[in-house]
Design an enzyme around this catalytic site. Structure first.
Site, PDB file in Angstrom:
ATOM      1  N   GLY A  24      35.132  31.481  35.522  1.00  0.00           N
ATOM      2  CA  GLY A  24      34.157  31.633  36.478  1.00  0.00           C
ATOM      3  C   GLY A  24      33.610  33.020  36.258  1.00  0.00           C
ATOM      4  N   LYS A  55      43.711  41.171  34.956  1.00  0.00           N
ATOM      5  CA  LYS A  55      45.186  41.229  34.636  1.00  0.00           C
ATOM      6  C   LYS A  55      45.464  40.607  33.255  1.00  0.00           C
ATOM      7  CE  LYS A  55      46.561  40.817  39.599  1.00  0.00           C
ATOM      8  NZ  LYS A  55      47.162  39.913  40.386  1.00  0.00           N
ATOM      9  N   ARG A  93      27.165  23.341  39.505  1.00  0.00           N
ATOM     10  CA  ARG A  93      28.171  22.066  39.539  1.00  0.00           C
ATOM     11  C   ARG A  93      27.474  21.013  39.749  1.00  0.00           C
ATOM     12  NH1 ARG A  93      33.184  25.532  41.730  1.00  0.00           N
ATOM     13  NH2 ARG A  93      34.034  25.802  39.729  1.00  0.00           N
ATOM     14  N   GLY A 100      40.370  27.264  34.680  1.00  0.00           N
ATOM     15  CA  GLY A 100      41.725  27.116  34.417  1.00  0.00           C
ATOM     16  C   GLY A 100      41.928  26.008  33.436  1.00  0.00           C
TER      17      GLY A 100
HETATM   18  P1  AMP Z   1      39.685  37.499  36.198  1.00  0.00           P
HETATM   19  O1  AMP Z   1      39.720  36.646  37.503  1.00  0.00           O
HETATM   20  O2  AMP Z   1      41.093  37.944  35.774  1.00  0.00           O
HETATM   21  O3  AMP Z   1      39.029  37.112  35.059  1.00  0.00           O
HETATM   22  O4  AMP Z   1      39.030  39.051  36.706  1.00  0.00           O
HETATM   23  C1  AMP Z   1      37.877  39.142  36.984  1.00  0.00           C
HETATM   24  C2  AMP Z   1      37.762  40.450  37.906  1.00  0.00           C
HETATM   25  O5  AMP Z   1      38.196  41.389  37.182  1.00  0.00           O
HETATM   26  C3  AMP Z   1      36.180  40.708  38.279  1.00  0.00           C
HETATM   27  O6  AMP Z   1      36.056  40.344  39.553  1.00  0.00           O
HETATM   28  C4  AMP Z   1      36.433  42.344  37.800  1.00  0.00           C
HETATM   29  O7  AMP Z   1      35.475  42.818  38.939  1.00  0.00           O
HETATM   30  C5  AMP Z   1      37.337  42.609  37.609  1.00  0.00           C
HETATM   31  N1  AMP Z   1      37.764  43.936  36.895  1.00  0.00           N
HETATM   32  C6  AMP Z   1      37.431  43.895  35.540  1.00  0.00           C
HETATM   33  N2  AMP Z   1      37.639  45.112  35.100  1.00  0.00           N
HETATM   34  C7  AMP Z   1      38.090  45.779  36.083  1.00  0.00           C
HETATM   35  C8  AMP Z   1      38.635  47.282  36.232  1.00  0.00           C
HETATM   36  N3  AMP Z   1      38.442  48.053  35.245  1.00  0.00           N
HETATM   37  N4  AMP Z   1      39.294  47.357  37.456  1.00  0.00           N
HETATM   38  C9  AMP Z   1      39.397  46.799  38.685  1.00  0.00           C
HETATM   39  N5  AMP Z   1      38.721  45.324  38.381  1.00  0.00           N
HETATM   40  C10 AMP Z   1      38.313  44.990  37.179  1.00  0.00           C
END
Ligand code: AMP
Length: 415
Positions: free
Chosen positions: A373, A217, A34, A396
């Site tokens: 990120g 998610k 950054r 975001g």
């Molecule tokens: P997000 O912040 O929603 O983009 O999620 C990123 C996070 O999702 C990362 O820290 C990954 O470790 C986690 N992630 C990706 N695939 C999986 C999975 N199959 N099970 C658990 N966590 C996951």
């Protein structure tokens, strides 16, 4: 006004940057991306003979002074990056004397803006349900304006180069712009590039357009998934959200992460994709682990039939190949969110396969934008960041911009 056209000589410029850099427990910067991102703007102003007042937030001090989030910790790193001394103002709202003493070519770094609740403009210490909240909110909006005016009073012109916070209507990211005329406010180079990259994705689409959405998610990505549905040809959904889709279709997912209240939503997304003629690509196999750890035992299983006690942690070999085939032929690519628990080396292969296919497509002329990120951390981990078209600094803010929302930080300058 644009940063290229403005004459900074003899002028004081107040620049909002995003120096919210990660620090280790000793206060050392662990990733200076950054700071490096803002350098073209900061150097341009100094080299032209302007003086620089740098302002940023760091972390979430929630309107209170907290040494853990002090920007004093990064002063030396900023000085080293700029190759000049940097003065420090310990109180960002009482820096008039330090500003008055500032000579052309000199730099003043203001203490963390979020030590003042006025920066974010949200009342602190009052519950949203409390009847007094609305009154406190109104009062806070007035104090926010006053705070923004104080910051504006330091300078002749305002530059916003903090894309990471452009989706927030904060004192330093948007409200401050009201104190400057159109000729004295502008986006910095980083912001210009980010806005251009989003524009490439939204308006100058070369087809096929493939979006890859991953991460943990579906709920946090639903806005952008729905929005993309009207634009993309291919939509790859991967990462943790795979298992919400698998369960919604009657699959067995063992201990995999799943949002049980989003099963209908998952089915709805599948239906919408079909209606709109979008090729929705979901993983068919996965690497399952018997614990959430890098040294878990693993097996490749169907994403619809994960054994009890096991959890899907990365895309399997068939899935990787099917993702890569779709990505390789794309001409516009957006990637947000990893395909697995990429932080564990043994579960980073799926994300790596995606990154490599994006690089290949980019070499063949595709425009590829990687943002958010964790996908940025992925391309950095695999050493591929400079082989994609653009790596966004915004999480975001990037998603909101691609959802088609107007970013307050951009609107405050461009109208
Ligand atoms: P997000 O912040 O929603 O983009 O999620 C990123 C996070 O999702 C990362 O820290 C990954 O470790 C986690 N992630 C990706 N695939 C999986 C999975 N199959 N099970 C658990 N966590 C996951």
């Amino acid at each position: 006004m644009t940063i290229n056209n403005y004459k900074f000589a003899g002028k004081k410029a107040i620049v909002r940057v995003d120096f919210n850099v990660p620090l280790d427990e000793n206060g050392n910067i662990t990733d200076d991306t950054r700071i490096r991102g803002a350098l073209p703007t900061l150097k341009k102003i100094l080299e032209e003979g302007g003086s620089l007042i740098i302002m940023s937030h760091m972390g979430k001090p929630k309107g209170k002074v907290n040494p853990k989030f002090s920007l004093a910790q990064i002063k030396d790193a900023v000085a080293a990056a700029l190759g000049r001394d940097v003065k420090f103002a310990e109180d960002c709202a009482n820096a008039a004397d330090a500003v008055a003493a500032l000579q052309p070519g000199e730099v003043l770094l203001l203490e963390n803006l979020r030590f003042y609740p006025e920066e974010e403009g949200k009342p602190v210490g009052i519950d949203k349900e409390d009847p007094a909240y609305e009154v406190a909110k109104k009062e806070m909006k007035e104090s926010q304006k006053a705070f923004a005016k104080t910051l504006a009073s330091y300078a002749d012109c305002y530059v916003n180069d903090a894309f990471g916070t452009a989706h927030r209507k904060h004192a330093s990211t948007a409200v401050i712009a009201d104190s400057f005329g159109d000729d004295d406010k502008m986006l910095g180079y980083l912001m210009e590039k980010e806005v251009q990259a989003v524009d490439n994705i939204l308006s100058d689409i070369k087809r096929p357009f493939t979006a890859i959405m991953g991460g943990s998610k579906v709920s946090t990505k639903i806005g952008i998934i729905e929005n993309l549905m009207d634009k993309v040809d291919n939509l790859i959904l991967c990462g943790g959200m795979t298992y919400t889709f698998a369960k919604a279709q009657g699959g067995k997912i063992g201990l995999s992460i799943c949002e049980d209240d989003k099963l209908d939503l998952a089915l709805d997304i599948m239906k919408k994709a079909q209606e709109k003629g979008v090729n929705l690509v979901l993983g068919s196999d996965c690497i399952a682990g018997d614990k959430f750890s890098n040294d878990a035992n693993t097996q490749v299983v169907s994403s619809m039939d994960i054994p009890e006690g096991w959890e899907g942690m990365d895309a399997g070999p068939v899935t990787r190949e099917s993702f890569a085939n779709v990505i390789r032929t794309a001409k516009t690519i957006l990637w947000n969110g990893p395909a697995g628990v990429f932080e564990f080396d043994n579960f980073s292969g799926g994300s790596k396969a995606i990154a490599e296919a994006i690089v290949e497509a980019t070499e063949n002329g595709a425009f590829s934008l990687v943002g958010g990120g964790d996908s940025v951390a992925c391309v950095n981990k695999f050493g591929l960041a400079d082989k994609v078209s653009y790596v966004s600094t915004g999480g975001g803010a990037l998603l909101e911009a691609i959802e088609g929302k107007v970013l307050p930080g951009v609107a405050a300058i461009k109208g």
